[in-house]
Structure formats: C-alpha cells, structure tokens
Design an enzyme around this catalytic site. Structure first.
Site, PDB file in Angstrom:
ATOM      1  CG  ASP A 228      -2.131   0.946   0.949  1.00 37.70           C
ATOM      2  OD1 ASP A 228      -2.054   1.759  -0.001  1.00 37.70           O
ATOM      3  OD2 ASP A 228      -3.120   0.884   1.692  1.00 37.70           O
TER       4      ASP A 228
HETATM    5  C1  BGC Z   1      -4.891   3.356  -0.123  1.00 32.25           C
HETATM    6  C2  BGC Z   1      -4.971   2.325  -1.226  1.00 32.25           C
HETATM    7  C3  BGC Z   1      -4.795   3.001  -2.556  1.00 32.25           C
HETATM    8  C4  BGC Z   1      -3.462   3.715  -2.566  1.00 32.25           C
HETATM    9  C5  BGC Z   1      -3.163   4.428  -3.869  1.00 32.25           C
HETATM   10  C6  BGC Z   1      -3.647   4.207  -0.229  1.00 32.25           C
HETATM   11  O1  BGC Z   1      -3.712   5.279   0.662  1.00 32.25           O
HETATM   12  O2  BGC Z   1      -4.927   2.719   1.132  1.00 32.25           O
HETATM   13  O3  BGC Z   1      -6.214   1.670  -1.171  1.00 32.25           O
HETATM   14  O4  BGC Z   1      -4.883   2.076  -3.602  1.00 32.25           O
HETATM   15  O5  BGC Z   1      -3.470   4.702  -1.528  1.00 32.25           O
HETATM   16  O6  BGC Z   1      -4.028   5.505  -4.050  1.00 32.25           O
END
Ligand code: BGC
Length: 780
Positions: A228
């Site tokens: 993530d």
């Molecule tokens: C989120 C993810 C997301 C990623 C990219 C993160 O803050 O938890 O779900 O895909 O950002 O935007």
C-alpha cells in the site's frame, strides 16, 4: 522492448540483461503511479479504484470517469454477474487512458460499522465478499487490465491505520479475514496489495506468514505483491518477507536494498524472484492506451447497478410505491446534495451525476421541496417549521437524511444522524404525516423514529445514478431487490473495538451476524434483509447429495404478486456436530433469481465441502467436522424459510473445547479469553526520545520545536479544506511514518526534512537543523 500482441517477454533473458543497479531500482516505483522502466521496459501505470477509474496526473482531481455505486452498495446486489460487468466497464475506461493495473477491489471485512473505509468494502461475510470480489476481478481482467486485490490483510479500521496492530486468533484470521482473498484469488488477480497495519505484531508489508506462508505456499499465488502507498518500513525486510514491489517511489529504499544485499540480509536470488514476478506482470498487463468506451452504456450500467443495490429496509402502511397523482413534498438538504461516494483514494470525478432533486425532475415529477435542516446547523428550528407547514399541504413526505461523505483515513465516531435530522422526522410523524425516509449514509445509523415512519429506503453511496434509481423505487418503476451485505446495527458491538494502537479482535469468528446470532442485542435490520413490493414464498426445499459432502439445494419460489420481482435465496449451514466452537450458522451459498409476477420457479445452489470447514489450527489446515449439519434456506439471517439435516463425512472426529468466554453471548468476552485462543496481545507503545526513526510520525516527533512548527503548518493547511475532509487529512498527515510522508507529500517534506525531524526528536537538535537547512538551500 514494447511487446506486440502475440509477442511474449523473455523473462529470463530480460532478467539477465538488467544490471544489479537496475534490478534494485525496479523494486520501488518510479513515481506515484508507475513502475520503474529500466532498460527500456515499459512503465506499468496504476490507478484506483473500486467505484470507478481515478486516474490522476498530478493535479488535485482525477480525469472524469463513470461513477459506479460504492462496493458497499454493489454488495447489496448479491449479484456476481453485475460485479463482473462493473469490473469490465472500469477496465474498459482504464484501457482507454492507458491504465494497466487497477487498484481494486478491497476485500477487507466489515468488522465494525464505524470503519471509515467500509464504503470501499463488500461485506461482513467472507463468502459474500470473496465471491463478489472474484467476479469483479474477472470483469476487470477480461479487458486485459490487471486487478490488484487489497488490503492484505485485516485492515478493518482507519484510526492509526499505519500503526495499529490487528490481534487475531488463527480461526478468525483464516475463516473470516483471509477467506475473501482466498476465494477471489481463484480469478488470478495480477497483484495483491499489502495493508498498512500490523497483523499480530508484524507489519503486513513485512509479514512473512502472510506474504509467503499463506499467499504463496497455501493459496499458491504467483502474481505480484505490492505495498500500500507508503506502507513499507524496512524495504529489505519487506523483500525478504515476500513483498515484491514498493509503491510509490521512496528515496530511501534503493540504499536500504543495496546495503542489505552487501550485508547478506537479502540475496540476489530474493531480488530475482521478485523481479521475475514483476516482469511477468509487465508482460501481462502493459498496453499503450487503446480503444474508447461507451460512456452512455456505462452510465446505464451505473443506473442498473444502483437499481440492483438499493435496499428497501421497511415498507408498511401502503404509502410506497407512490403514484404520480399524489402530491409529495421532498424534505431534507441531502435531496440537493446527497453524497454519491466517499473521499480518499477511491474518489472519482464523475462524468455525470444526478442529485435526488434533479432525479425527480428528470422523471417529470412535480414536487414541493423544503430544506428541513442545514449542514451548517443554522436556522434549523425555522427550517423544520417550514417543512411541517409544507407537509400539511401534501399527501405524503419523502425525507432525505444522511451523513457527509466518509473519508479514507478517519473512522466514524458513532452511528448517529445529526440531531436536527432526527428531530425533523419526529416532528413530521408527530403531525401524523405519511413519511418515507431515504437514507444517504455510508452505513448503518441509529433510527430512533423507525417504528413511526412508513418506509425506509437505503440509498447509501450509490454512484452517478443512484438518486435516479431511488426515485424509480419510490414510484414503483423498479421493484427493490437489494439485500443488506452487513447487519444494520445502531451501534458498534463492544467486542469490535476499533481504536488504539493495539486492536484485539475479541469477538474471534463471531463477526457481524455470527455475533448477533449469539447475542441478546439484535440489529435494527439483519444481514441479508431487504424488501420488495412483492410477496415471495419458499414452497419447498430439496437437498440432493452429489458425492462426498457436495450437495445441490433446490428451492421452489412463488411470486404471489403481479409484479415481476427478484429474490435472493441465501443458504446457510449450521454445524450440529458439537465438535468445535461454531457460529449458529454461516453463509455457504446464494443465488439471485428473477421471478415473473404470479409464477413459480425453481433455483439450485450448489454447496461443496468447503461450506462445512473450520480452520484446524493444530493441523494447520481446514478440516470438516464429522456429523450432522443443518442446511437452511433463508430470506435473511433472521428469516429462515426451510431447514434440512444432512450427515457430513468429515475428517475431524475429535472434539475441541470452547474456551469459557466464547461459550455464551460474548458480551463479557475479555482480553484473557482471546489469549485462551492462543493469541499474544502486545503492549501499545510509541517511541520516545532516543528511539525515533523514520517510522515515527509527525505527532510522535511533535514535542520538538521543529515538530511543533511542522504540525502547525499541517493544521493551517487543514483549515483550508472543506470541514468533512479535515479530520482525515490531519490523521493522514500526523499519523503517517515520516518516510511515507517524504515519499508522498509531493516535495512538501523532503527526505532531508524527515531525517532532520528524527534527529531533533532524538535530542540532536543541531544535526537535525543542519539537515533541514540543507533542504531549504536545495529548494532555492
Ligand atoms: C490506499 C490504497 C490506494 C493507494 C493508492 C492508499 O492510501 O490505502 O487503497 O490504492 O493509496 O491511491
């Protein structure tokens, strides 16, 4: 290097041609959204997300795209075919702009109704979440775009999401939290994204049990694992534990990897293994932008998806469906501005969207409108009075109530509507008005007036055309057919604590309806509940044994109304063997059936052995208890229509005692009971002076002068945001590791500033200052 259609990348040859330097560089993203394109390899482009394509190009908002209902709503459809279609539509929008990997779906379980990101998740039930997620993945990947399932695993709250430790016993972990992933992986998603949080004391980004033992060895997954955004704490430890790709770019990671390689903490073999998977992903999903998509067709799909997902929670007293000759007043500010989605990484810039008031006008329905309350809390007494007077002039009232759009990064504090909205409804029913309520909340809320209103329709966050579909339900053009994918409780169960650094999952396997089945506290509306304008009867159930522990369950349904309708048949199994701790029942299959008015039909749901399994910790595998099970056909978790008992030939013939705390209604279950399930609950602890690293957050280092200045700057920035976004912004800025802040703040916090803050917080003020000054000089 860009492959033509049938041309495949020679992975071994490509690997052999990469220098070590290029290899290490490839294990970290190139920027916010791309993989690193070493040696002319194309850069794979990623974008969120679960409700529609969110392609940003550095600017604050994304390119316009079709806004579908949020996954929390789509799940109410109980319709994998619909999820497939929505996935395929988002995939088509992605290919048109050159997005190769879609960061969706989210497969986390709704453990508590207060989780701020529940709107991105499907259900409290692992089977429903997994089967819907699998269909969505297949839809996305049918277009050639890769899907990335997330957040692996046990990311069930937003509070302190980058630090919190989900403490879970082995049965709950395997039967509840990992199960949706296990099921969805059958569709072979291109990637799995690790979660921010810790699982049983180890960050998911460097959790070998999750990334290797479960994902690779047990689930047999051989796609890419990626982090993530900002979840990696120690790049080398993460690689060694099985994390292939870190996202986004992080200035510290290359050096970490190079150092670890030199010191032998990782080997070139580890690097090559990760790269083989990454190269295969590039080969599978990379394509230049091509084709276009049919925006009108997607807009229609957004409408059908909403129509299939709205849930009629209550309908008494013959008020709904409305007829066009009735004089109707619409009341409530949310009729002007109902939230259609949530905020954060899933936020879509909608190509088109319709508000509730516009929906009435699109359908040519004349209504009187009264604001009834206002979000800024001004003049509410006057607005309520005005609505009461207006309501006296009409045949009935539709009241829109709700909450502001939920935001990634913050949990809800409670499950209450603002008091003025409850007062408004109470005043209208006290006047004897016929009231239908449309709820535009991200999830369950308390409804103190529920017994006194005629109808409650759950519109939730239903995307571009949800408001239109809701008006069509109110007027009977659509026979409602959604069923709740989560129990609609008024409060979070005490056992599902969700705040703090350490979060013990005390309820173990008794999540959602599995917990309510044990408890004297009942939800307002149970899991699986949803009404239509038709009466459907269950006129018989036949269970046919197909082979070892496989069954066909056939139900006869009759639509006793003249309207065509849909019924969602839910098949639960109930373990009567007494061999292991078990919920009263659990979902094992389901089927959504269309039934023409005044006709009968038969539908068959197939169950296989997996329906009866439990996680056998001693043997480290799923086992089936030997003995009797009930098979139940139901219209909701609280509306059981037919039951048959079958004999299951299980491999487990022993008996495991249920620890005392889990034998009763769970209301008094404690940390010690969870320990009795074999779980260690760590102490919650944050670093103090002398212990700070780049893993510390801004609030951790906030005691120093430099920390205080930085926090003040963050707060000033927050004040400029719309009120509903402030809390999540502050939580994200203050409770994120400094390394991730440096990677994702778009230059606002450089790596040197982050290091300087750490030095100062550890008491080395001048060393810290020097680093920070270096930053301002390089700024000039
Ligand atoms: C989120 C993810 C997301 C990623 C990219 C993160 O803050 O938890 O779900 O895909 O950002 O935007």
């Amino acid at each position: 290097m860009i492959k033509m259609d049938a041309e495949r990348l020679d992975i071994e040859k490509t690997l052999g041609a990469l220098t070590l330097d290029e290899k290490l560089r490839m294990l970290v993203g190139d920027d916010m959204w791309h993989t690193f394109g070493a040696a002319e390899l194309p850069r794979v482009r990623m974008s969120d997300g679960p409700c529609g394509l969110r392609m940003t190009d550095g600017g604050p908002s994304a390119l316009p795209a079709t806004l579908f209902p949020t996954p929390s709503m789509l799940a109410n459809s109980w319709d994998p075919a619909l999820l497939y279609d929505v996935g395929a539509a988002i995939g088509a929008e992605a290919t048109a702009v050159g997005v190769n990997l879609l960061l969706a779906p989210g497969l986390n379980i709704k453990r508590t109704p207060l989780c701020g990101r529940n709107f991105e998740y499907y259900s409290e039930d692992p089977y429903l979440s997994g089967t819907l997620g699998k269909a969505f993945v297949s839809g996305v990947q049918s277009t050639g775009v890769g899907a990335c399932v997330k957040h692996f695993a046990a990311n069930n709250t937003e509070t302190l999401r980058m630090y919190s430790d989900s403490v879970i016993d082995a049965r709950a972990l395997n039967e509840i939290y990992l199960k949706p992933f296990e099921i969805a992986l059958e569709a072979k998603p291109a990637a799995v994204m690790c979660a921010y949080n810790k699982l049983n004391s180890e960050y998911c980004s460097q959790n070998e049990y999750l990334l290797k033992t479960v994902l690779r060895d047990r689930f047999g997954y051989n796609g890419v694992t990626l982090s993530d955004w900002g979840a990696v704490r120690d790049r080398a430890a993460a690689l060694a534990a099985g994390l292939d790709l870190e996202m986004p770019y992080n200035a510290f990671s290359y050096d970490d990897l190079a150092y670890a390689l030199e010191s032998g903490d990782i080997t070139e073999h580890d690097v090559d293994e990760a790269l083989r998977r990454l190269l295969a992903l590039i080969d599978d999903v990379y394509l230049e932008p091509y084709g276009d998509f049919d925006a009108d067709a997607h807009d229609k799909l957004a409408y059908f998806a909403a129509a299939g997902s709205l849930v009629m929670l209550k309908n008494d007293g013959g008020f709904l469906p409305l007829t066009k000759d009735m004089r109707i007043a619409i009341v409530g500010e949310y009729a002007e501005c109902a939230p259609l989605q949530g905020g954060g990484s899933s936020h879509v810039t909608p190509l088109r969207s319709v508000s509730p008031l516009e929906a009435f006008s699109h359908r040519g329905i004349d209504i009187a409108y009264y604001r009834g309350y206002s979000a800024d809390k001004k003049e509410n007494a006057r607005l309520i009075e005005e609505a009461r007077q207006g309501a006296a002039e009409v045949d009935g009232v539709v009241v829109y109530v709700g909450l502001p759009a939920p935001q990634e990064g913050a949990d809800r504090k409670d499950a209450e509507l603002p008091p003025e909205q409850n007062e408004l409804i109470s005043a209208l029913v006290a006047d004897g008005r016929r009231v239908a309520v449309v709820l535009v909340t991200p999830g369950p809320v308390a409804m103190p007036w529920v017994k006194r209103v005629r109808s409650v329709l759950y519109q939730g966050l239903c995307g571009a055309n949800g408001s239109l579909a809701a008006v069509d339900v109110l007027y009977g053009r659509v026979n409602p057919r959604g069923r709740l994918a989560e129990s609609f409780s008024a409060t979070a169960r005490d056992t599902s604590r969700c705040d703090g650094l350490v979060v013990p999952y005390l309820e173990s396997i008794f999540v959602g309806y599995r917990g309510y089945d044990r408890s004297s506290v009942k939800p307002l509306f149970p899991f699986g509940h949803g009404l239509s304008f038709s009466e459907i009867s269950y006129d018989g159930m036949r269970v046919k044994r197909l082979g070892e522990n496989r069954f066909d369950v056939t139900i006869t349904l009759t639509n006793r109304s003249t309207r065509d309708a849909y019924e969602t048949v839910q098949i639960y199994v109930s373990d009567r063997t007494g061999r292991v701790m078990r919920p009263e029942k659990q979902l094992a299959g389901y089927c959504k059936v269309f039934i023409e008015g005044e006709t009968s039909t038969e539908t068959t749901v197939r169950l296989d052995g997996r329906a009866f399994e439990f996680w056998n910790e001693a043997e480290n595998k799923f086992s089936i208890p030997d003995g009797e099970f009930k098979i139940i056909a139901a219209a909701s978790a609280a509306d059981l229509r037919a039951v048959t008992t079958v004999k299951i030939d299980g491999d487990f013939t022993g008996k495991l005692d249920t620890p005392e705390g889990y034998a009763g209604d769970l209301e008094s279950v404690s940390d010690d009971d969870l320990r009795a399930l074999g779980v260690a609950i760590p102490e919650a602890r944050r670093p103090v002076k002398g212990e700070h690293t780049l893993d510390s957050s801004l609030s951790d280092v906030g005691r120093t002068l430099a920390g205080r200045i930085a926090i003040r700057a963050v707060k000033r920035r927050a004040e400029k945001l719309p009120p509903e976004e402030r809390e999540a912004f502050l939580a994200n800025a203050l409770e994120t590791p400094l390394s991730a802040v440096a990677a994702m703040s778009d230059g606002a916090v450089t790596p040197e500033t982050a290091l300087g803050l750490v030095e100062s917080a550890n008491g080395r003020f001048f060393a810290g200052l020097k680093l920070m000054l270096k930053r301002s000089r390089s700024d000039k």
